[in-house]
Design an enzyme around this catalytic site. Structure first.
Site, PDB file in Angstrom:
ATOM      1  N   SER A  67       1.793  17.651 108.425  1.00 64.88           N
ATOM      2  CA  SER A  67       2.509  16.412 108.738  1.00 64.88           C
ATOM      3  C   SER A  67       3.458  16.590 109.907  1.00 64.88           C
ATOM      4  CB  SER A  67       3.365  15.992 107.537  1.00 64.88           C
ATOM      5  OG  SER A  67       2.581  15.758 106.415  1.00 64.88           O
ATOM      6  N   HIS A 105      -4.826  14.905 111.269  1.00 64.86           N
ATOM      7  CA  HIS A 105      -3.793  14.407 110.367  1.00 64.86           C
ATOM      8  C   HIS A 105      -4.259  13.104 109.732  1.00 64.86           C
ATOM      9  CE1 HIS A 105       0.493  12.789 109.619  1.00 64.86           C
ATOM     10  NE2 HIS A 105       0.130  13.570 108.632  1.00 64.86           N
ATOM     11  N   GLU A 115      -4.955  11.067 113.055  1.00 60.38           N
ATOM     12  CA  GLU A 115      -4.413  11.534 114.335  1.00 60.38           C
ATOM     13  C   GLU A 115      -5.137  12.836 114.684  1.00 60.38           C
ATOM     14  OE1 GLU A 115       0.204  10.049 114.389  1.00 60.38           O
ATOM     15  OE2 GLU A 115      -0.256  11.715 113.084  1.00 60.38           O
ATOM     16  N   ASN A 134       4.455  10.099 112.033  1.00 56.92           N
ATOM     17  CA  ASN A 134       5.558  10.664 111.244  1.00 56.92           C
ATOM     18  C   ASN A 134       6.863  10.783 112.023  1.00 56.92           C
ATOM     19  OD1 ASN A 134       4.180  10.765 108.901  1.00 56.92           O
ATOM     20  ND2 ASN A 134       3.707  12.942 108.975  1.00 56.92           N
TER      21      ASN A 134
HETATM   22  N1  CAA Z   1      -9.520   6.056  95.770  1.00 54.05           N
HETATM   23  C1  CAA Z   1     -10.138   4.949  95.336  1.00 54.05           C
HETATM   24  N2  CAA Z   1      -9.499   3.827  95.020  1.00 54.05           N
HETATM   25  C2  CAA Z   1      -8.162   3.825  95.158  1.00 54.05           C
HETATM   26  C3  CAA Z   1      -7.441   4.933  95.615  1.00 54.05           C
HETATM   27  C4  CAA Z   1      -8.176   6.090  95.918  1.00 54.05           C
HETATM   28  N3  CAA Z   1      -7.562   7.194  96.336  1.00 54.05           N
HETATM   29  N4  CAA Z   1      -6.122   4.628  95.648  1.00 54.05           N
HETATM   30  C5  CAA Z   1      -6.003   3.370  95.226  1.00 54.05           C
HETATM   31  N5  CAA Z   1      -7.227   2.891  94.925  1.00 54.05           N
HETATM   32  C6  CAA Z   1      -7.546   1.583  94.403  1.00 54.05           C
HETATM   33  C7  CAA Z   1      -6.501   1.176  93.377  1.00 54.05           C
HETATM   34  O1  CAA Z   1      -6.783   1.758  92.116  1.00 54.05           O
HETATM   35  C8  CAA Z   1      -6.629  -0.312  93.367  1.00 54.05           C
HETATM   36  O2  CAA Z   1      -7.643  -0.701  92.461  1.00 54.05           O
HETATM   37  P1  CAA Z   1      -7.310  -1.819  91.314  1.00 54.05           P
HETATM   38  O3  CAA Z   1      -7.027  -3.057  92.112  1.00 54.05           O
HETATM   39  O4  CAA Z   1      -8.583  -1.877  90.534  1.00 54.05           O
HETATM   40  O5  CAA Z   1      -6.138  -1.300  90.535  1.00 54.05           O
HETATM   41  C9  CAA Z   1      -7.078  -0.621  94.801  1.00 54.05           C
HETATM   42  O6  CAA Z   1      -7.484   0.618  95.407  1.00 54.05           O
HETATM   43  C10 CAA Z   1      -5.988  -1.178  95.651  1.00 54.05           C
HETATM   44  O7  CAA Z   1      -4.815  -0.462  95.363  1.00 54.05           O
HETATM   45  P2  CAA Z   1      -3.495  -1.184  95.035  1.00 54.05           P
HETATM   46  O8  CAA Z   1      -3.577  -2.088  93.885  1.00 54.05           O
HETATM   47  O9  CAA Z   1      -2.447  -0.125  94.962  1.00 54.05           O
HETATM   48  O10 CAA Z   1      -3.424  -2.187  96.249  1.00 54.05           O
HETATM   49  P3  CAA Z   1      -2.777  -2.211  97.641  1.00 54.05           P
HETATM   50  O11 CAA Z   1      -3.330  -3.421  98.263  1.00 54.05           O
HETATM   51  O12 CAA Z   1      -1.297  -2.042  97.503  1.00 54.05           O
HETATM   52  O13 CAA Z   1      -3.307  -0.994  98.519  1.00 54.05           O
HETATM   53  C11 CAA Z   1      -2.473   0.938  99.635  1.00 54.05           C
HETATM   54  C12 CAA Z   1      -2.891   0.307  98.318  1.00 54.05           C
HETATM   55  C13 CAA Z   1      -3.655   0.923 100.620  1.00 54.05           C
HETATM   56  C14 CAA Z   1      -2.097   2.372  99.303  1.00 54.05           C
HETATM   57  C15 CAA Z   1      -1.291   0.123 100.254  1.00 54.05           C
HETATM   58  O14 CAA Z   1      -0.285  -0.067  99.295  1.00 54.05           O
HETATM   59  C16 CAA Z   1      -0.710   0.806 101.461  1.00 54.05           C
HETATM   60  O15 CAA Z   1      -1.231   0.718 102.559  1.00 54.05           O
HETATM   61  N6  CAA Z   1       0.436   1.497 101.250  1.00 54.05           N
HETATM   62  C17 CAA Z   1       1.095   2.248 102.332  1.00 54.05           C
HETATM   63  C18 CAA Z   1       0.518   3.625 102.373  1.00 54.05           C
HETATM   64  C19 CAA Z   1       1.053   4.418 103.517  1.00 54.05           C
HETATM   65  O16 CAA Z   1       1.947   4.022 104.257  1.00 54.05           O
HETATM   66  N7  CAA Z   1       0.487   5.613 103.664  1.00 54.05           N
HETATM   67  C20 CAA Z   1       0.939   6.559 104.660  1.00 54.05           C
HETATM   68  C21 CAA Z   1       1.815   7.566 104.012  1.00 54.05           C
HETATM   69  S1  CAA Z   1       2.525   8.676 105.172  1.00 54.05           S
HETATM   70  C22 CAA Z   1       1.329   9.800 105.422  1.00 54.05           C
HETATM   71  O17 CAA Z   1       0.287   9.808 104.819  1.00 54.05           O
HETATM   72  C23 CAA Z   1       1.613  10.839 106.469  1.00 54.05           C
HETATM   73  C24 CAA Z   1       2.329  12.049 106.061  1.00 54.05           C
HETATM   74  O18 CAA Z   1       2.106  13.075 106.703  1.00 54.05           O
HETATM   75  C25 CAA Z   1       3.378  12.076 105.025  1.00 54.05           C
HETATM   76  P1  NAD Z   2      -0.124  18.940  97.359  1.00 54.48           P
HETATM   77  O1  NAD Z   2       1.005  19.747  96.834  1.00 54.48           O
HETATM   78  O2  NAD Z   2      -0.541  17.709  96.632  1.00 54.48           O
HETATM   79  O3  NAD Z   2      -1.431  19.860  97.499  1.00 54.48           O
HETATM   80  C1  NAD Z   2      -1.441  21.143  98.066  1.00 54.48           C
HETATM   81  C2  NAD Z   2      -2.483  21.953  97.305  1.00 54.48           C
HETATM   82  O4  NAD Z   2      -2.727  23.162  97.998  1.00 54.48           O
HETATM   83  C3  NAD Z   2      -2.032  22.338  95.882  1.00 54.48           C
HETATM   84  O5  NAD Z   2      -2.997  21.861  94.970  1.00 54.48           O
HETATM   85  C4  NAD Z   2      -1.980  23.864  95.915  1.00 54.48           C
HETATM   86  O6  NAD Z   2      -2.401  24.455  94.707  1.00 54.48           O
HETATM   87  C5  NAD Z   2      -2.953  24.172  97.039  1.00 54.48           C
HETATM   88  N1  NAD Z   2      -2.774  25.462  97.711  1.00 54.48           N
HETATM   89  C6  NAD Z   2      -1.599  26.048  98.072  1.00 54.48           C
HETATM   90  N2  NAD Z   2      -1.883  27.211  98.719  1.00 54.48           N
HETATM   91  C7  NAD Z   2      -3.221  27.328  98.778  1.00 54.48           C
HETATM   92  C8  NAD Z   2      -4.131  28.285  99.328  1.00 54.48           C
HETATM   93  N3  NAD Z   2      -3.674  29.359  99.976  1.00 54.48           N
HETATM   94  N4  NAD Z   2      -5.460  28.076  99.202  1.00 54.48           N
HETATM   95  C9  NAD Z   2      -5.928  26.979  98.569  1.00 54.48           C
HETATM   96  N5  NAD Z   2      -5.129  26.045  98.019  1.00 54.48           N
HETATM   97  C10 NAD Z   2      -3.794  26.214  98.132  1.00 54.48           C
HETATM   98  O7  NAD Z   2       0.252  18.601  98.881  1.00 54.48           O
HETATM   99  P2  NAD Z   2      -0.317  17.426  99.805  1.00 54.48           P
HETATM  100  O8  NAD Z   2       0.561  16.241  99.677  1.00 54.48           O
HETATM  101  O9  NAD Z   2      -1.796  17.312  99.589  1.00 54.48           O
HETATM  102  O10 NAD Z   2      -0.030  18.031 101.258  1.00 54.48           O
HETATM  103  C11 NAD Z   2      -0.916  18.965 101.855  1.00 54.48           C
HETATM  104  C12 NAD Z   2      -0.704  18.975 103.360  1.00 54.48           C
HETATM  105  O11 NAD Z   2      -0.997  17.666 103.879  1.00 54.48           O
HETATM  106  C13 NAD Z   2       0.725  19.298 103.811  1.00 54.48           C
HETATM  107  O12 NAD Z   2       0.660  19.990 105.019  1.00 54.48           O
HETATM  108  C14 NAD Z   2       1.340  17.904 104.002  1.00 54.48           C
HETATM  109  O13 NAD Z   2       2.414  17.892 104.889  1.00 54.48           O
HETATM  110  C15 NAD Z   2       0.132  17.168 104.588  1.00 54.48           C
HETATM  111  N6  NAD Z   2       0.168  15.702 104.410  1.00 54.48           N
HETATM  112  C16 NAD Z   2       0.688  15.166 103.276  1.00 54.48           C
HETATM  113  C17 NAD Z   2       0.682  13.782 103.121  1.00 54.48           C
HETATM  114  C18 NAD Z   2       1.258  13.127 101.891  1.00 54.48           C
HETATM  115  O14 NAD Z   2       1.403  11.900 101.883  1.00 54.48           O
HETATM  116  N7  NAD Z   2       1.570  13.861 100.840  1.00 54.48           N
HETATM  117  C19 NAD Z   2       0.113  12.979 104.122  1.00 54.48           C
HETATM  118  C20 NAD Z   2      -0.452  13.583 105.263  1.00 54.48           C
HETATM  119  C21 NAD Z   2      -0.404  14.954 105.397  1.00 54.48           C
END
Ligand code: CAA
Ligand code: NAD
Length: 289
Positions: free
Chosen positions: A119, A140, A152, A190
């Site tokens: 991330s 990403h 990304e 991010n």
């Molecule tokens: N696989 C299959 N189906 C899934 C699922 C998955 N992984 N996740 C959710 N669903 C299903 C749900 O079960 C739901 O089904 P039901 O209606 O039968 O319950 C359906 O998809 C829609 O889900 P929601 O009811 O939760 O509906 P929603 O319209 O709110 O959509 C969402 C869900 C797409 C997640 C939406 O809420 C959304 O876009 N949220 C924002 C997510 C976001 O910003 N993500 C980025 C996070 S940051 C990141 O990822 C980067 C990082 O490095 C940290």
């Molecule tokens: P998570 O904790 O859900 O999963 C990580 C998994 O890796 C765990 O199940 C752990 O057992 C496993 N693991 C640790 N060391 C390992 C190894 N050496 N070999 C095999 N498996 C190993 O974490 P996450 O949220 O899936 O995040 C994973 C990566 O993705 C991070 O770099 C995070 O920053 C990035 N990311 C996270 C998100 C998010 O929304 N959580 C979104 C985009 C990117």
């Protein structure tokens, strides 16, 4: 596309999704976890997601079964040796990731492309540690991987044109829209999103508003699908803290990048968000309680 076989390392929140979409794209997948319990949980999650997509008529039952059949779980890193692409999705810790890529360099064939789903960390640093910097790229994906349309594709300075093009083609084959990003902290999304999440926490620390009201504000006022606190719980408070800690170390004078105290406290208390049943909100499985 040269990539026919994909290795995924980590079968957690992100890894299980990456393994699943790769298999749905018709590729052979080997997914590696560090212990059997985590592997079983991750594979079960893939099955549940495919069942849900079948239930919603987004995927046919035979296609779901074929995709599941393409995924092989393993605990052995050596099983990834002949993969064309390896995507790492383990804990957000740069030293652990660097060590993993160094080890992979001794295991994988010379042509294997290395990708990280990090991330926030530098793809260039991981590439240097891997011993094959030209073949290192960032891929990403966003959470939940199965539903979010973006990937990304992060290019470090040494990343070759061929590797960048292959990574982009892989993202497209998985049904994602790729955007090119430079190897800067947080890439595109991010860098904007994480300071916003941290600022929302600081707003609660100051007593300006409650998490529920801030979430309502951002969903109804800005049309965001989730407010910042639901999203923090969704991403994982531990992952958010790891991201901010890494950035704070690199840029200690940038106030936007400092981890809020409340975030540290939640993580210390094991309240990591949806994955532990409580973060800023309480969760009942995948849904807010
Ligand atoms: N696989 C299959 N189906 C899934 C699922 C998955 N992984 N996740 C959710 N669903 C299903 C749900 O079960 C739901 O089904 P039901 O209606 O039968 O319950 C359906 O998809 C829609 O889900 P929601 O009811 O939760 O509906 P929603 O319209 O709110 O959509 C969402 C869900 C797409 C997640 C939406 O809420 C959304 O876009 N949220 C924002 C997510 C976001 O910003 N993500 C980025 C996070 S940051 C990141 O990822 C980067 C990082 O490095 C940290
Ligand atoms: P998570 O904790 O859900 O999963 C990580 C998994 O890796 C765990 O199940 C752990 O057992 C496993 N693991 C640790 N060391 C390992 C190894 N050496 N070999 C095999 N498996 C190993 O974490 P996450 O949220 O899936 O995040 C994973 C990566 O993705 C991070 O770099 C995070 O920053 C990035 N990311 C996270 C998100 C998010 O929304 N959580 C979104 C985009 C990117």
């Amino acid at each position: 596309m040269v990539v026919k076989k994909v290795g995924v390392i980590g079968c957690g929140l992100m890894g299980h999704g990456i393994a699943q979409i790769s298999a749905q794209a018709g590729l052979a997948v080997v997914v590696r976890e560090s212990d059997q319990g985590a592997l079983d949980k991750g594979l079960q999650r893939i099955k549940r997601s495919l069942d849900k997509l079948v239930e919603k008529e987004k995927v046919s039952r035979p296609d779901a079964d074929v995709a599941l059949g393409r995924i092989k779980g393993t605990l052995r890193l050596e099983d990834l040796g002949d993969c064309d692409l390896v995507v790492e999705a383990i804990i957000e810790n740069l030293d652990v990731k660097k060590q993993l890529f160094k080890e992979l360099n001794g295991i994988c064939k010379p042509a294997t492309i290395f990708a990280s789903n990090t991330s926030s960390f530098s793809i260039g640093e991981m590439g240097a540690a891997s011993g094959r910097p030209q073949r290192m790229v960032g891929l990403h994906f966003f959470n939940p991987v199965q539903l979010m349309k973006l990937v990304e594709v992060v290019r470090a300075k040494p990343t070759s044109d061929e590797v960048f093009a292959e990574a982009k083609a892989f993202g497209e084959a998985c049904g994602k829209v790729p955007v090119a990003a430079a190897d800067t902290p947080g890439f595109v999304v991010n860098r904007l999103l994480v300071p916003y999440l941290a600022e929302a926490i600081r707003m609660v620390e100051r007593g300006d508003a409650t998490p529920a009201d801030i979430d309502t504000g951002m969903t109804l006022g800005c049309g965001y699908p989730m407010g910042p606190f639901t999203l923090l719980d969704y991403v994982g408070l531990d992952t958010t803290l790891f991201i901010l800690e890494g950035w704070a170390k690199a840029e200690p004078s940038n106030a936007l990048l400092q981890p809020p105290k409340l975030l540290r406290e939640k993580v210390k208390a094991g309240k990591l968000g949806r994955k532990t049943g409580e973060g800023f909100f309480k969760w009942d499985g995948d849904k807010r309680a």
